[in-house]
Design a protein around this motif. Structure first.
Motif, mmCIF file in Angstrom:
data_model
loop_
_atom_site.group_PDB
_atom_site.id
_atom_site.type_symbol
_atom_site.label_atom_id
_atom_site.label_comp_id
_atom_site.label_asym_id
_atom_site.label_seq_id
_atom_site.Cartn_x
_atom_site.Cartn_y
_atom_site.Cartn_z
ATOM 1 N N VAL A 17 0.209 -3.877 13.736
ATOM 2 C CA VAL A 17 0.026 -5.284 13.381
ATOM 3 C C VAL A 17 0.939 -5.655 12.213
ATOM 4 O O VAL A 17 1.118 -6.826 11.906
ATOM 5 C CB VAL A 17 -1.438 -5.600 12.990
ATOM 6 C CG1 VAL A 17 -2.339 -5.511 14.195
ATOM 7 C CG2 VAL A 17 -1.940 -4.655 11.906
ATOM 8 N N GLU A 18 1.505 -4.645 11.583
ATOM 9 C CA GLU A 18 2.434 -4.867 10.481
ATOM 10 C C GLU A 18 3.555 -3.859 10.631
ATOM 11 O O GLU A 18 3.311 -2.650 10.700
ATOM 12 C CB GLU A 18 1.737 -4.676 9.132
ATOM 13 C CG GLU A 18 2.665 -4.808 7.939
ATOM 14 C CD GLU A 18 1.987 -4.447 6.634
ATOM 15 O OE1 GLU A 18 2.681 -4.370 5.618
ATOM 16 O OE2 GLU A 18 0.760 -4.229 6.646
ATOM 17 N N GLN A 27 -3.160 -0.373 13.527
ATOM 18 C CA GLN A 27 -4.510 -0.897 13.437
ATOM 19 C C GLN A 27 -5.463 0.212 13.867
ATOM 20 O O GLN A 27 -5.091 1.118 14.619
ATOM 21 C CB GLN A 27 -4.642 -2.124 14.346
ATOM 22 C CG GLN A 27 -5.991 -2.812 14.341
ATOM 23 C CD GLN A 27 -6.326 -3.432 13.023
ATOM 24 O OE1 GLN A 27 -6.693 -2.718 12.097
ATOM 25 N NE2 GLN A 27 -6.210 -4.745 12.913
ATOM 26 N N THR A 31 -4.832 -3.495 19.641
ATOM 27 C CA THR A 31 -4.571 -4.908 19.406
ATOM 28 C C THR A 31 -4.452 -5.658 20.726
ATOM 29 O O THR A 31 -4.161 -5.075 21.773
ATOM 30 C CB THR A 31 -3.262 -5.080 18.625
ATOM 31 O OG1 THR A 31 -2.201 -4.467 19.370
ATOM 32 C CG2 THR A 31 -3.352 -4.436 17.249
ATOM 33 N N ALA A 177 -12.980 -12.312 11.295
ATOM 34 C CA ALA A 177 -11.666 -12.110 10.681
ATOM 35 C C ALA A 177 -10.603 -12.811 11.516
ATOM 36 O O ALA A 177 -10.845 -13.214 12.662
ATOM 37 C CB ALA A 177 -11.357 -10.622 10.571
ATOM 38 N N ILE A 179 -6.656 -12.108 12.898
ATOM 39 C CA ILE A 179 -5.679 -11.044 13.096
ATOM 40 C C ILE A 179 -4.444 -11.633 13.776
ATOM 41 O O ILE A 179 -4.566 -12.392 14.746
ATOM 42 C CB ILE A 179 -6.260 -9.918 13.975
ATOM 43 C CG1 ILE A 179 -7.523 -9.344 13.341
ATOM 44 C CG2 ILE A 179 -5.236 -8.806 14.183
ATOM 45 C CD1 ILE A 179 -8.204 -8.302 14.195
ATOM 46 N N GLN A 180 -3.287 -11.279 13.296
ATOM 47 C CA GLN A 180 -2.040 -11.815 13.874
ATOM 48 C C GLN A 180 -1.550 -10.873 14.973
ATOM 49 O O GLN A 180 -0.604 -10.122 14.794
ATOM 50 C CB GLN A 180 -0.973 -11.980 12.784
ATOM 51 C CG GLN A 180 0.237 -12.789 13.249
ATOM 52 C CD GLN A 180 1.227 -13.036 12.132
ATOM 53 O OE1 GLN A 180 1.099 -12.485 11.041
ATOM 54 N NE2 GLN A 180 2.225 -13.864 12.395
ATOM 55 N N ASP A 181 -2.212 -10.937 16.126
ATOM 56 C CA ASP A 181 -1.847 -10.018 17.206
ATOM 57 C C ASP A 181 -1.888 -10.673 18.586
ATOM 58 O O ASP A 181 -2.024 -9.986 19.600
ATOM 59 C CB ASP A 181 -2.735 -8.770 17.175
ATOM 60 C CG ASP A 181 -4.162 -9.028 17.641
ATOM 61 O OD1 ASP A 181 -4.587 -10.200 17.640
ATOM 62 O OD2 ASP A 181 -4.849 -8.062 18.008
ATOM 63 N N PHE A 195 -1.959 -15.916 15.141
ATOM 64 C CA PHE A 195 -3.258 -15.438 14.678
ATOM 65 C C PHE A 195 -4.331 -15.734 15.719
ATOM 66 O O PHE A 195 -4.252 -16.720 16.454
ATOM 67 C CB PHE A 195 -3.633 -16.115 13.360
ATOM 68 C CG PHE A 195 -2.904 -15.573 12.164
ATOM 69 C CD1 PHE A 195 -3.390 -14.481 11.473
ATOM 70 C CD2 PHE A 195 -1.713 -16.157 11.738
ATOM 71 C CE1 PHE A 195 -2.711 -13.979 10.367
ATOM 72 C CE2 PHE A 195 -1.031 -15.667 10.637
ATOM 73 C CZ PHE A 195 -1.536 -14.570 9.949
#
Length: 217
Positions: A17-18, A27, A31, A177, A179-181, A195
């Motif tokens: 994710v990063e 993660q 994802t 939450a 999450i940018q996935d 996101f």
């Protein structure tokens, strides 16, 4: 309402994710972008194909075995104006993890198309990175139930803790939450992710469920 069920298990998997060149983290559960990418590969999509139909699937994951975080240390030699230079990089993986992923849709024909593609993929399938080939079976079939009910009732795929963690696309305002996935584009130059809100919950696998294993025969 039907749900396509996937068993995501392998010696190694990695769900980024990063991503920076020096450090590629994972993660601690699959994802949506990674699973959508797997399905796109099975269908034979190009990197420029529209992902809208896949992104509309209601997605969730159950953590049957968390696995162990593994750090892989690399050194990469590059050439600069001052001569050779060595860069230290790190890659992180989940070792021996087991997950149950579900994709819900009202379009049963589309889910059947996805299941057939997983059995006869156009491109190689992997769990997050090309070095992470899945163990079989990958597809557990289609259940005639909602995503939440399927993840609640399906037997555990691993010896695990009594309480299992479930992460799904959030519905309404009940959000745990962001999450940018969510993949917008897998283009190598213009890769883009949006996101998505997620809802987290735990289920107690020691409680009786409505699942009847004889129905799977």
């Amino acid at each position: 309402m039907s749900t396509l069920l996937l068993r995501l298990a392998a010696p190694l998997q990695s769900w980024g994710v990063e991503a920076k060149f020096e450090t590629r983290r994972t993660q601690n559960y699959p994802t949506k972008s990674g699973v959508i990418g797997l399905l796109a590969a099975a269908l034979g999509y190009s990197r420029n194909s529209s992902l809208e139909r896949l992104n509309h699937l209601f997605f969730g994951v159950r953590v049957d075995r968390r696995g162990e975080l593994l750090r892989d240390y690399h050194t990469v030699e590059t050439k600069t104006n001052m001569g050779p230079s060595t860069i230290i990089t790190e890659r992180f993986y989940l070792a021996d993890a087991v997950f149950l992923a579900g994709l819900e849709s009202d379009d049963a024909a589309f889910l059947q198309e996805l299941e057939q593609a997983l059995h006869n993929p156009v491109f190689p399938l992997y769990l997050g990175r090309r070095s992470c080939a899945p163990t079989m079976p990958l597809s557990l079939g289609i259940r005639d139930s909602s995503l939440i009910d399927t993840l609640r009732n399906e037997p555990s795929q691993a010896k695990s803790e009594r309480k299992l963690w479930i992460i799904t696309d959030a519905q309404g305002s009940d959000v745990s939450a962001l999450i940018q996935d969510t993949p917008v584009s897998f283009d190598r130059i213009h890769r883009k992710f949006a996101f998505r809100p997620v809802k987290e919950r735990y289920i107690d696998m020691s409680l009786p469920t409505q699942h009847d294993p004889m129905n799977e025969l």
